[in-house]
Design a protein around this motif. Structure first.
Motif, PDB file in Angstrom:
ATOM      1  N   UNK A   2       0.820  -1.205   0.000  1.00 54.76           N
ATOM      2  CA  UNK A   2       0.000   0.000   0.000  1.00 54.76           C
ATOM      3  C   UNK A   2       0.854   1.255   0.000  1.00 54.76           C
ATOM      4  N   UNK A   3       0.295   2.309  -0.573  1.00 55.78           N
ATOM      5  CA  UNK A   3       0.917   3.622  -0.625  1.00 55.78           C
ATOM      6  C   UNK A   3       0.220   4.494   0.422  1.00 55.78           C
ATOM      7  N   UNK A   4       0.970   4.918   1.449  1.00 54.49           N
ATOM      8  CA  UNK A   4       0.394   5.586   2.617  1.00 54.49           C
ATOM      9  C   UNK A   4       0.836   7.041   2.696  1.00 54.49           C
ATOM     10  N   UNK A   5      -0.126   7.937   2.884  1.00 57.62           N
ATOM     11  CA  UNK A   5       0.149   9.347   3.137  1.00 57.62           C
ATOM     12  C   UNK A   5      -0.213   9.652   4.585  1.00 57.62           C
ATOM     13  N   UNK A   6       0.758  10.154   5.361  1.00 54.59           N
ATOM     14  CA  UNK A   6       0.553  10.510   6.760  1.00 54.59           C
ATOM     15  C   UNK A   6       0.618  12.030   6.869  1.00 54.59           C
ATOM     16  N   UNK A   7      -0.397  12.635   7.503  1.00 54.88           N
ATOM     17  CA  UNK A   7      -0.416  14.087   7.669  1.00 54.88           C
ATOM     18  C   UNK A   7      -0.358  14.432   9.148  1.00 54.88           C
ATOM     19  N   UNK A   8       0.638  15.249   9.510  1.00 57.64           N
ATOM     20  CA  UNK A   8       0.902  15.615  10.893  1.00 57.64           C
ATOM     21  C   UNK A   8       2.321  15.204  11.249  1.00 57.64           C
ATOM     22  N   UNK A   9       2.996  15.999  12.101  1.00 52.89           N
ATOM     23  CA  UNK A   9       4.405  15.710  12.388  1.00 52.89           C
ATOM     24  C   UNK A   9       4.745  15.910  13.858  1.00 52.89           C
ATOM     25  N   UNK A  10       3.839  15.521  14.744  1.00 54.70           N
ATOM     26  CA  UNK A  10       4.111  15.559  16.172  1.00 54.70           C
ATOM     27  C   UNK A  10       4.605  14.225  16.683  1.00 54.70           C
ATOM     28  N   UNK A  13       2.753  11.188  15.242  1.00 54.30           N
ATOM     29  CA  UNK A  13       3.194  10.955  13.869  1.00 54.30           C
ATOM     30  C   UNK A  13       4.544  10.244  13.836  1.00 54.30           C
ATOM     31  N   UNK A  14       5.453  10.643  14.721  1.00 55.22           N
ATOM     32  CA  UNK A  14       6.767   9.999  14.744  1.00 55.22           C
ATOM     33  C   UNK A  14       6.625   8.502  14.970  1.00 55.22           C
ATOM     34  N   UNK A  15       5.755   8.132  15.913  1.00 59.54           N
ATOM     35  CA  UNK A  15       5.546   6.707  16.211  1.00 59.54           C
ATOM     36  C   UNK A  15       4.853   6.002  15.046  1.00 59.54           C
ATOM     37  N   UNK A  16       3.767   6.589  14.554  1.00 59.83           N
ATOM     38  CA  UNK A  16       3.001   5.953  13.479  1.00 59.83           C
ATOM     39  C   UNK A  16       3.853   5.773  12.226  1.00 59.83           C
ATOM     40  N   UNK A  17       4.651   6.790  11.895  1.00 61.44           N
ATOM     41  CA  UNK A  17       5.506   6.712  10.704  1.00 61.44           C
ATOM     42  C   UNK A  17       6.608   5.678  10.898  1.00 61.44           C
ATOM     43  N   UNK A  18       7.208   5.663  12.086  1.00 64.20           N
ATOM     44  CA  UNK A  18       8.238   4.669  12.397  1.00 64.20           C
ATOM     45  C   UNK A  18       7.674   3.257  12.256  1.00 64.20           C
ATOM     46  N   UNK A  19       6.498   3.038  12.833  1.00 61.89           N
ATOM     47  CA  UNK A  19       5.901   1.699  12.793  1.00 61.89           C
ATOM     48  C   UNK A  19       5.480   1.314  11.376  1.00 61.89           C
ATOM     49  N   UNK A  20       5.021   2.282  10.588  1.00 61.07           N
ATOM     50  CA  UNK A  20       4.687   1.991   9.195  1.00 61.07           C
ATOM     51  C   UNK A  20       5.941   1.584   8.428  1.00 61.07           C
ATOM     52  N   UNK A  21       7.057   2.299   8.690  1.00 62.32           N
ATOM     53  CA  UNK A  21       8.322   1.951   8.045  1.00 62.32           C
ATOM     54  C   UNK A  21       8.805   0.571   8.466  1.00 62.32           C
ATOM     55  N   UNK A  22       8.544   0.213   9.733  1.00 59.96           N
ATOM     56  CA  UNK A  22       8.921  -1.120  10.224  1.00 59.96           C
ATOM     57  C   UNK A  22       8.050  -2.209   9.600  1.00 59.96           C
ATOM     58  N   UNK A  23       6.943  -1.808   8.986  1.00 56.65           N
ATOM     59  CA  UNK A  23       6.067  -2.741   8.264  1.00 56.65           C
ATOM     60  C   UNK A  23       6.106  -2.427   6.769  1.00 56.65           C
ATOM     61  N   UNK A  24       7.318  -2.233   6.259  1.00 62.80           N
ATOM     62  CA  UNK A  24       7.479  -1.834   4.864  1.00 62.80           C
ATOM     63  C   UNK A  24       7.093  -2.955   3.889  1.00 62.80           C
ATOM     64  N   UNK A  25       6.894  -4.173   4.387  1.00 65.60           N
ATOM     65  CA  UNK A  25       6.367  -5.233   3.541  1.00 65.60           C
ATOM     66  C   UNK A  25       4.899  -4.981   3.198  1.00 65.60           C
ATOM     67  N   UNK A  26       4.235  -4.156   4.013  1.00 71.50           N
ATOM     68  CA  UNK A  26       2.834  -3.783   3.768  1.00 71.50           C
ATOM     69  C   UNK A  26       2.745  -2.413   3.109  1.00 71.50           C
ATOM     70  N   UNK A  27       3.558  -1.466   3.592  1.00 71.64           N
ATOM     71  CA  UNK A  27       3.528  -0.100   3.075  1.00 71.64           C
ATOM     72  C   UNK A  27       4.734   0.122   2.157  1.00 71.64           C
ATOM     73  N   UNK A  28       4.499   0.015   0.865  1.00 72.85           N
ATOM     74  CA  UNK A  28       5.597   0.100  -0.107  1.00 72.85           C
ATOM     75  C   UNK A  28       6.110   1.528  -0.266  1.00 72.85           C
ATOM     76  N   UNK A  29       5.241   2.518  -0.029  1.00 68.16           N
ATOM     77  CA  UNK A  29       5.643   3.917  -0.112  1.00 68.16           C
ATOM     78  C   UNK A  29       4.972   4.689   1.016  1.00 68.16           C
ATOM     79  N   UNK A  30       5.750   5.519   1.704  1.00 69.34           N
ATOM     80  CA  UNK A  30       5.226   6.334   2.800  1.00 69.34           C
ATOM     81  C   UNK A  30       5.629   7.778   2.556  1.00 69.34           C
ATOM     82  N   UNK A  31       4.640   8.661   2.568  1.00 67.95           N
ATOM     83  CA  UNK A  31       4.896  10.098   2.463  1.00 67.95           C
ATOM     84  C   UNK A  31       4.400  10.760   3.738  1.00 67.95           C
ATOM     85  N   UNK A  32       5.250  11.581   4.334  1.00 67.43           N
ATOM     86  CA  UNK A  32       4.895  12.301   5.563  1.00 67.43           C
ATOM     87  C   UNK A  32       4.809  13.790   5.240  1.00 67.43           C
ATOM     88  N   UNK A  33       3.673  14.404   5.567  1.00 65.50           N
ATOM     89  CA  UNK A  33       3.473  15.814   5.219  1.00 65.50           C
ATOM     90  C   UNK A  33       2.903  16.585   6.403  1.00 65.50           C
TER      91      UNK A  33
END
Length: 420
Positions: A2-10, A13-33
């Motif tokens: 999946x291609x995931x867009x995360x909005x917010x940078x507090x 967000x740091x935790x959610x983005x980190x955990x999404x990256x740790x599940x990169x077999x599910x999230x092929x692309x992550x954009x943080x804005x």
């Protein structure tokens, strides 16, 4: 994938983005804005150093629906995870409808000028999401979020009927400051200083999915009017006070047979004294006042003065315990359980660079996205967490760092050890 867009940078967000990256077999692309791209870049750098995963970053005004829809198109995102401010829920939901992608948030919509917390305006978008053929998942944090899933798991797998639920949120962390909030000060202080409210079944109770604060199902209390000392497993005795929390609204509609549901949160006397003083001098006001010819909102000015919650991670020690005491009937006999998670602030910081309050919200936010990405939760329209099969989410909690436990209690048993 999946291609995931995360909005917010507090911190969340740091935790959610980190955990999404740790599940990169599910999230092929992550954009943080976010509005401040440098904050996104800092999180992306942290993740690259820790996990070796590349995170794309972008600048976005989350209040601008068209700009968000354009960013969705540019990134090719299939899921939008909103970990920005609750004020921005509606504009981000509109962007997802326009771009026809799935939406997830962690807290219900709040109007910036009115201290009111309800799902009414988000539920009203159900038809729009159905027409767009996408899913809107509301409240995929811990409370709301995991607490909803705990209740759903109990309803689906452990009880024939649930009658009473008490949600208990304990943060026994110590950050060393005389006064600070563990998440956005403006949101936190509005929530805590508001009147309390809980739901109790009456002869007029229905299961219709609507908000009606004036009916006799909702019992309103003054701030901090109801409280007790509760012995939290693995933590100890803490002062706990009744608050209104948004999961009560959806759970009171979706847990069948329910007779009463309440929410309690722990506060130390120092916190309450500081908050009361600030309230008494007008610092919690959400309307504009004029100061030296400039209009300011006092609570927003206070937010500027207080420590940034995202900076508390390195200072915070201790644990959280968030869970539900659930009482009902199974096989014709009364049954009661205590289902909860305990999280260690220092362990959270060592892993993700954020303290436990951000961790307990950010991990479930990612899991909600994962449920949708894998097709384990699907549908068209707007949904709350408890409307899906709880088991796959519960399994992920154990895998992703929020293991849960269940204590079998005697019906009517309480861990209350005194009044306040």
């Amino acid at each position: 994938m999946a291609n995931l867009l995360i909005i917010g940078a507090g911190g969340v967000s740091q935790v959610a983005t980190y955990k999404a990256a740790a599940n990169c077999d599910v999230f092929s692309k992550i954009t943080l804005a976010s509005r401040t791209k440098s904050k996104c870049d800092k999180i992306a750098k942290f993740i690259k150093e820790r996990l070796g995963v590349e995170i794309q970053t972008a600048q976005i005004d989350a209040d601008d629906t068209d700009a968000v829809a354009s960013l969705i198109k540019k990134t090719g995102a299939e899921i939008l995870l909103n970990v920005a401010l609750p004020y921005q829920d509606l504009t981000l939901m509109d962007a997802c409808v326009k771009a026809k992608i799935n939406y997830i948030d962690t807290a219900n919509y709040e109007h910036p000028d009115t201290a009111k917390f309800e799902y009414k305006l988000q539920w009203a978008k159900d038809d729009e999401f159905k027409k767009a053929g996408v899913l809107g998942l509301l409240g995929s944090g811990f409370d709301p979020g995991v607490t909803n899933v705990f209740c759903a798991y109990a309803q689906q797998y452990l009880f024939d009927e649930i009658h009473y639920i008490d949600i208990l949120d304990c943060n026994a962390g110590d950050h060393g400051y005389a006064f600070a909030t563990n998440f956005n000060p403006e949101i936190n202080l509005r929530e805590v200083s508001a009147n309390g409210r809980y739901w109790k079944k009456t002869h007029n109770s229905t299961n219709e999915r609507k908000t009606n604060w004036k009916n006799d199902e909702w019992v309103e209390t003054k701030p901090m009017e109801i409280g007790f000392k509760w012995n939290y497993p693995e933590i100890g005795v803490k002062d706990s006070y009744l608050l209104y929390h948004e999961e009560l609204e959806s759970l009171s509609k979706n847990i069948k047979g329910l007779k009463q549901i309440r929410f309690f949160m722990t506060f130390g006397q120092s916190y309450l004294t500081h908050m009361k003083c600030l309230e008494n001098v007008g610092m919690l006001r959400i309307d504009e006042v004029e100061h030296n010819g400039v209009k300011i909102v006092p609570i927003q000015f206070l937010k500027t003065l207080l420590p940034d919650p995202a900076s508390l991670g390195a200072r915070t020690k201790g644990k959280t315990n968030i869970g539900c005491v659930i009482r009902g009937v199974k096989d014709g006999k009364e049954k009661q359980i205590y289902i909860y998670n305990v999280c260690d602030h220092e362990e959270c910081y060592a892993q993700t660079g954020a303290q436990g309050v951000s961790y307990t919200t950010g991990v479930p936010a990612m899991i909600g996205a994962k449920m949708i990405a894998l097709g384990k939760w699907s549908g068209k329209g707007v949904f709350n967490m408890e409307e899906f099969d709880a088991k796959p989410f519960m399994d992920e909690l154990n895998k992703q760092g929020l293991p849960w436990k269940i204590i079998e209690m005697k019906p009517g048993e309480s861990y209350k050890v005194g009044e306040i």
